[in-house]
Design a protein around this motif. Sequence first.
Motif, PDB file in Angstrom:
ATOM      1  N   THR A   9       0.876  -1.154   0.000  1.00 58.01           N
ATOM      2  CA  THR A   9       0.000   0.000   0.000  1.00 58.01           C
ATOM      3  C   THR A   9       0.922   1.213   0.000  1.00 58.01           C
ATOM      4  N   THR A  15       1.123   5.435  -0.160  1.00 53.39           N
ATOM      5  CA  THR A  15       0.368   6.675   0.014  1.00 53.39           C
ATOM      6  C   THR A  15       1.311   7.871  -0.053  1.00 53.39           C
ATOM      7  N   LYS A  44       1.292  12.575  -0.773  1.00 49.97           N
ATOM      8  CA  LYS A  44       0.622  13.819  -1.129  1.00 49.97           C
ATOM      9  C   LYS A  44       1.558  14.625  -2.010  1.00 49.97           C
ATOM     10  N   ARG A  64      -3.971  13.750  -2.883  1.00 51.87           N
ATOM     11  CA  ARG A  64      -3.582  12.573  -2.108  1.00 51.87           C
ATOM     12  C   ARG A  64      -3.493  11.380  -3.044  1.00 51.87           C
ATOM     13  N   LEU A  68      -3.058   7.164  -3.533  1.00 53.17           N
ATOM     14  CA  LEU A  68      -3.268   5.865  -2.888  1.00 53.17           C
ATOM     15  C   LEU A  68      -3.095   4.780  -3.940  1.00 53.17           C
ATOM     16  N   GLU A  86      -2.593   0.644  -4.441  1.00 50.71           N
ATOM     17  CA  GLU A  86      -2.588  -0.735  -3.941  1.00 50.71           C
ATOM     18  C   GLU A  86      -1.969  -1.567  -5.050  1.00 50.71           C
TER      19      GLU A  86
END
Length: 178
Positions: free
Chosen positions: A137, A139, A141, A167, A169, A171
């Motif tokens: 995962t 993440t 910004k 943002r 994200l 996967e």
Amino acid sequence: MATIKWVADPAHSEVQFKVKHLMITTVTGYFEKFTIEAETSDDQFTDATKVTFTADINTINTNNDQRDTHLKSADFFDAENHNELRFEGTRYENVGGSDYKLHGDLTIRGITKPITLNVEFGGIVVDPYGQTKAGFTVTGKISRKEFGLIWNAVTEAGSVVVSDEIRLLVEVQLVKQG
């Protein structure tokens, strides 16, 4: 030691971005077509000697055709002249347990800036077909304006239509090659 190559399994990976709209709700978008490739020196992903990500701007999808067309225009990504978003990893560091930082250079609209992403390593498994897979995962910004995505509007009440902060994200399942 031999280099181990990994590629994204597109059926089990997704690349999303989130942006505030009118500063009261969040719009989610994603790229339908992308590639992720990595190289490591071991099977446990304790290092990543190379990480490359590309996304096809023309496959941006926010579940709104009019907005997607606007995002592809010169107001935002300028897909006609810059049809690809690219990230090149420069350093992958363990910051404790299964948490890592992935440092690298992100290029959007021909503008390259260093960014750092947070990575949670989910582990390694062998699937029912005998493929070795690694899960993550990711993440982070970014400021869209730093990459030349500067279009904006202001409502009658003075609110900004689209936030600067984006943002990220991701996967991802990587499949060991060879």
